[in-house]
Design a protein around this motif. Structure first.
Motif, PDB file in Angstrom:
ATOM      1  N   ARG A 177      89.485  46.051  67.388  1.00 41.73           N
ATOM      2  CA  ARG A 177      89.493  45.018  66.348  1.00 41.73           C
ATOM      3  C   ARG A 177      90.181  43.755  66.868  1.00 41.73           C
ATOM      4  O   ARG A 177      89.772  42.638  66.558  1.00 41.73           O
ATOM      5  N   ASN A 178      91.239  43.935  67.661  1.00 36.55           N
ATOM      6  CA  ASN A 178      92.032  42.810  68.154  1.00 36.55           C
ATOM      7  C   ASN A 178      91.656  42.484  69.597  1.00 36.55           C
ATOM      8  O   ASN A 178      91.681  43.354  70.468  1.00 36.55           O
ATOM      9  N   LYS A 179      91.320  41.233  69.842  1.00 35.68           N
ATOM     10  CA  LYS A 179      90.906  40.815  71.179  1.00 35.68           C
ATOM     11  C   LYS A 179      92.008  41.054  72.199  1.00 35.68           C
ATOM     12  O   LYS A 179      91.738  41.376  73.361  1.00 35.68           O
ATOM     13  N   GLU A 180      93.266  40.921  71.782  1.00 32.15           N
ATOM     14  CA  GLU A 180      94.381  41.101  72.703  1.00 32.15           C
ATOM     15  C   GLU A 180      94.388  42.510  73.301  1.00 32.15           C
ATOM     16  O   GLU A 180      94.746  42.703  74.471  1.00 32.15           O
ATOM     17  N   ASP A 181      94.006  43.500  72.487  1.00 36.87           N
ATOM     18  CA  ASP A 181      93.968  44.874  72.980  1.00 36.87           C
ATOM     19  C   ASP A 181      92.903  45.028  74.060  1.00 36.87           C
ATOM     20  O   ASP A 181      93.107  45.718  75.066  1.00 36.87           O
ATOM     21  N   TRP A 182      91.757  44.382  73.857  1.00 34.03           N
ATOM     22  CA  TRP A 182      90.712  44.424  74.863  1.00 34.03           C
ATOM     23  C   TRP A 182      91.166  43.738  76.152  1.00 34.03           C
ATOM     24  O   TRP A 182      90.942  44.255  77.246  1.00 34.03           O
ATOM     25  N   LEU A 183      91.810  42.595  76.040  1.00 28.63           N
ATOM     26  CA  LEU A 183      92.241  41.861  77.224  1.00 28.63           C
ATOM     27  C   LEU A 183      93.240  42.675  78.050  1.00 28.63           C
ATOM     28  O   LEU A 183      93.236  42.616  79.279  1.00 28.63           O
ATOM     29  N   LEU A 184      94.074  43.444  77.369  1.00 33.63           N
ATOM     30  CA  LEU A 184      95.037  44.306  78.065  1.00 33.63           C
ATOM     31  C   LEU A 184      94.297  45.347  78.898  1.00 33.63           C
ATOM     32  O   LEU A 184      94.632  45.580  80.071  1.00 33.63           O
ATOM     33  N   LEU A 185      93.287  45.961  78.316  1.00 38.21           N
ATOM     34  CA  LEU A 185      92.497  46.945  79.055  1.00 38.21           C
ATOM     35  C   LEU A 185      91.697  46.277  80.159  1.00 38.21           C
ATOM     36  O   LEU A 185      91.647  46.782  81.292  1.00 38.21           O
ATOM     37  N   ALA A 186      91.063  45.160  79.862  1.00 37.54           N
ATOM     38  CA  ALA A 186      90.199  44.481  80.832  1.00 37.54           C
ATOM     39  C   ALA A 186      90.960  44.130  82.101  1.00 37.54           C
ATOM     40  O   ALA A 186      90.451  44.319  83.216  1.00 37.54           O
ATOM     41  N   SER A 187      92.176  43.629  81.960  1.00 37.19           N
ATOM     42  CA  SER A 187      92.950  43.249  83.141  1.00 37.19           C
ATOM     43  C   SER A 187      93.306  44.474  83.974  1.00 37.19           C
ATOM     44  O   SER A 187      93.265  44.436  85.206  1.00 37.19           O
ATOM     45  N   ALA A 188      93.615  45.588  83.306  1.00 44.00           N
ATOM     46  CA  ALA A 188      93.950  46.814  84.033  1.00 44.00           C
ATOM     47  C   ALA A 188      92.723  47.370  84.748  1.00 44.00           C
ATOM     48  O   ALA A 188      92.817  47.848  85.892  1.00 44.00           O
ATOM     49  N   LEU A 189      91.573  47.309  84.096  1.00 43.47           N
ATOM     50  CA  LEU A 189      90.337  47.783  84.734  1.00 43.47           C
ATOM     51  C   LEU A 189      90.025  46.981  85.988  1.00 43.47           C
ATOM     52  O   LEU A 189      89.660  47.538  87.032  1.00 43.47           O
ATOM     53  N   GLU A 190      90.164  45.666  85.883  1.00 45.02           N
ATOM     54  CA  GLU A 190      89.860  44.807  87.022  1.00 45.02           C
ATOM     55  C   GLU A 190      90.841  45.046  88.164  1.00 45.02           C
ATOM     56  O   GLU A 190      90.446  45.132  89.329  1.00 45.02           O
ATOM     57  N   GLU A 191      92.106  45.187  87.836  1.00 44.37           N
ATOM     58  CA  GLU A 191      93.114  45.451  88.866  1.00 44.37           C
ATOM     59  C   GLU A 191      92.871  46.801  89.541  1.00 44.37           C
ATOM     60  O   GLU A 191      93.198  46.985  90.722  1.00 44.37           O
ATOM     61  N   ALA A 192      92.292  47.753  88.791  1.00 44.78           N
ATOM     62  CA  ALA A 192      92.019  49.071  89.353  1.00 44.78           C
ATOM     63  C   ALA A 192      90.757  49.097  90.198  1.00 44.78           C
ATOM     64  O   ALA A 192      90.466  50.119  90.835  1.00 44.78           O
ATOM     65  N   GLY A 193      89.989  47.989  90.200  1.00 48.82           N
ATOM     66  CA  GLY A 193      88.845  47.908  91.088  1.00 48.82           C
ATOM     67  C   GLY A 193      87.498  47.783  90.439  1.00 48.82           C
ATOM     68  O   GLY A 193      86.480  47.799  91.129  1.00 48.82           O
ATOM     69  N   MET A 194      87.447  47.624  89.105  1.00 49.58           N
ATOM     70  CA  MET A 194      86.145  47.429  88.470  1.00 49.58           C
ATOM     71  C   MET A 194      85.753  45.968  88.580  1.00 49.58           C
ATOM     72  O   MET A 194      86.556  45.090  88.255  1.00 49.58           O
ATOM     73  N   PRO A 195      84.542  45.662  89.074  1.00 54.32           N
ATOM     74  CA  PRO A 195      84.110  44.265  89.177  1.00 54.32           C
ATOM     75  C   PRO A 195      84.151  43.583  87.805  1.00 54.32           C
ATOM     76  O   PRO A 195      83.820  44.217  86.793  1.00 54.32           O
ATOM     77  N   PRO A 196      84.549  42.311  87.757  1.00 57.66           N
ATOM     78  CA  PRO A 196      84.701  41.645  86.455  1.00 57.66           C
ATOM     79  C   PRO A 196      83.398  41.397  85.720  1.00 57.66           C
ATOM     80  O   PRO A 196      83.368  41.478  84.488  1.00 57.66           O
ATOM     81  N   GLY A 197      82.346  41.089  86.439  1.00 54.80           N
ATOM     82  CA  GLY A 197      81.113  40.726  85.751  1.00 54.80           C
ATOM     83  C   GLY A 197      81.227  39.363  85.128  1.00 54.80           C
ATOM     84  O   GLY A 197      82.099  38.556  85.481  1.00 54.80           O
ATOM     85  N   GLU A 198      80.372  39.073  84.154  1.00 49.77           N
ATOM     86  CA  GLU A 198      80.380  37.772  83.483  1.00 49.77           C
ATOM     87  C   GLU A 198      81.137  37.853  82.164  1.00 49.77           C
ATOM     88  O   GLU A 198      80.986  38.813  81.413  1.00 49.77           O
ATOM     89  N   GLU A 199      81.946  36.837  81.915  1.00 50.81           N
ATOM     90  CA  GLU A 199      82.662  36.698  80.646  1.00 50.81           C
ATOM     91  C   GLU A 199      83.455  37.957  80.326  1.00 50.81           C
ATOM     92  O   GLU A 199      83.396  38.486  79.216  1.00 50.81           O
ATOM     93  N   ALA A 200      84.198  38.466  81.324  1.00 51.15           N
ATOM     94  CA  ALA A 200      84.972  39.678  81.125  1.00 51.15           C
ATOM     95  C   ALA A 200      86.053  39.493  80.076  1.00 51.15           C
ATOM     96  O   ALA A 200      86.489  40.439  79.437  1.00 51.15           O
ATOM     97  N   ALA A 201      86.522  38.259  79.864  1.00 46.69           N
ATOM     98  CA  ALA A 201      87.577  38.028  78.879  1.00 46.69           C
ATOM     99  C   ALA A 201      87.003  37.928  77.491  1.00 46.69           C
ATOM    100  O   ALA A 201      87.722  37.938  76.548  1.00 46.69           O
TER     101      ALA A 201
END
Length: 201
Positions: A177-201
């Motif tokens: 529901r909250n974008k901030e929660d998604w951004l927290l996960l997204a940054s961890a996924l990217e740091e762990a090696g998942m390619p960002p793709g387009e408009e990951a934020a």
């Protein structure tokens, strides 16, 4: 099938899903399982208020059904209340000691969203045959817990199962529901090696 893309035409399936749910509810509006499924479907639609309404109805009608109880924890996590969500998930595990492995995934997600990364990683370690979504969450948990090796290993497994998966595409597997929660996960996924793709934020 709709949620996981196991059909050729997802859009064509939606009217059938909704018609069958309307029929089921008309047959018995006090069927807890109908409300459980309505809550799950509305969550996938990102209709958070409707999802919460049907989930509360399901819990009221059948408070000792482990599938309803674990879903309460799952939905609370997506709504931004992971601490409370984890308590419901643990309760479901007590109700059914032989629960499906996916209950651990729900707990891991709740722990991650609550910032308890070591506990999240430990939850994911209980899953013997994780799918790519579970592996991605495990990778994010390990990354935030400071275990880079485990993060890379889990992410490699996720990308092996789902080649070409990106952070932006992974967002479809979340219902925050909250974008901030998604951004927290997204940054961890990217740091762990998942390619960002387009408009990951």
């Amino acid at each position: 099938a709709w949620a996981n893309g196991y059909v050729e035409d997802r859009d064509a399936l939606i009217p059938l899903i909704e018609a069958e749910l309307r029929e089921a509810l008309a047959l018995d509006e006090n069927d807890s399982d109908v409300h459980r499924i309505l809550a799950a479907v509305n969550l996938l639609y990102l209709e958070f208020d409707k999802s919460a309404f049907h989930q509360e109805r399901a819990v009221t009608l059948n408070p000792n059904d482990d599938l309803i109880v674990v879903q309460q924890g799952e939905i609370l996590t997506w709504l931004g209340q992971p601490e409370e969500g984890a308590e419901w998930i643990l309760r479901a595990m007590r109700l059914n000691p032989f629960h499906p492995e996916r209950f651990w995934a729900h707990l891991g997600r709740a722990r991650f969203c609550a910032g308890k990364y070591d506990e999240a990683l430990e939850a994911y370690r209980h899953i013997g045959s994780p799918n790519h979504v579970m592996l991605a969450w495990k990778a994010a948990s390990a990354q935030r817990a400071g275990d880079g090796e485990a993060a890379q290993q889990a992410m490699a497994g996720a990308l092996e199962q789902m080649p070409g998966l990106t952070v932006s595409e992974f967002r479809a597997a979340t219902q925050f529901r909250n974008k901030e929660d998604w951004l927290l996960l997204a940054s961890a996924l990217e740091e762990a090696g998942m390619p960002p793709g387009e408009e990951a934020a």
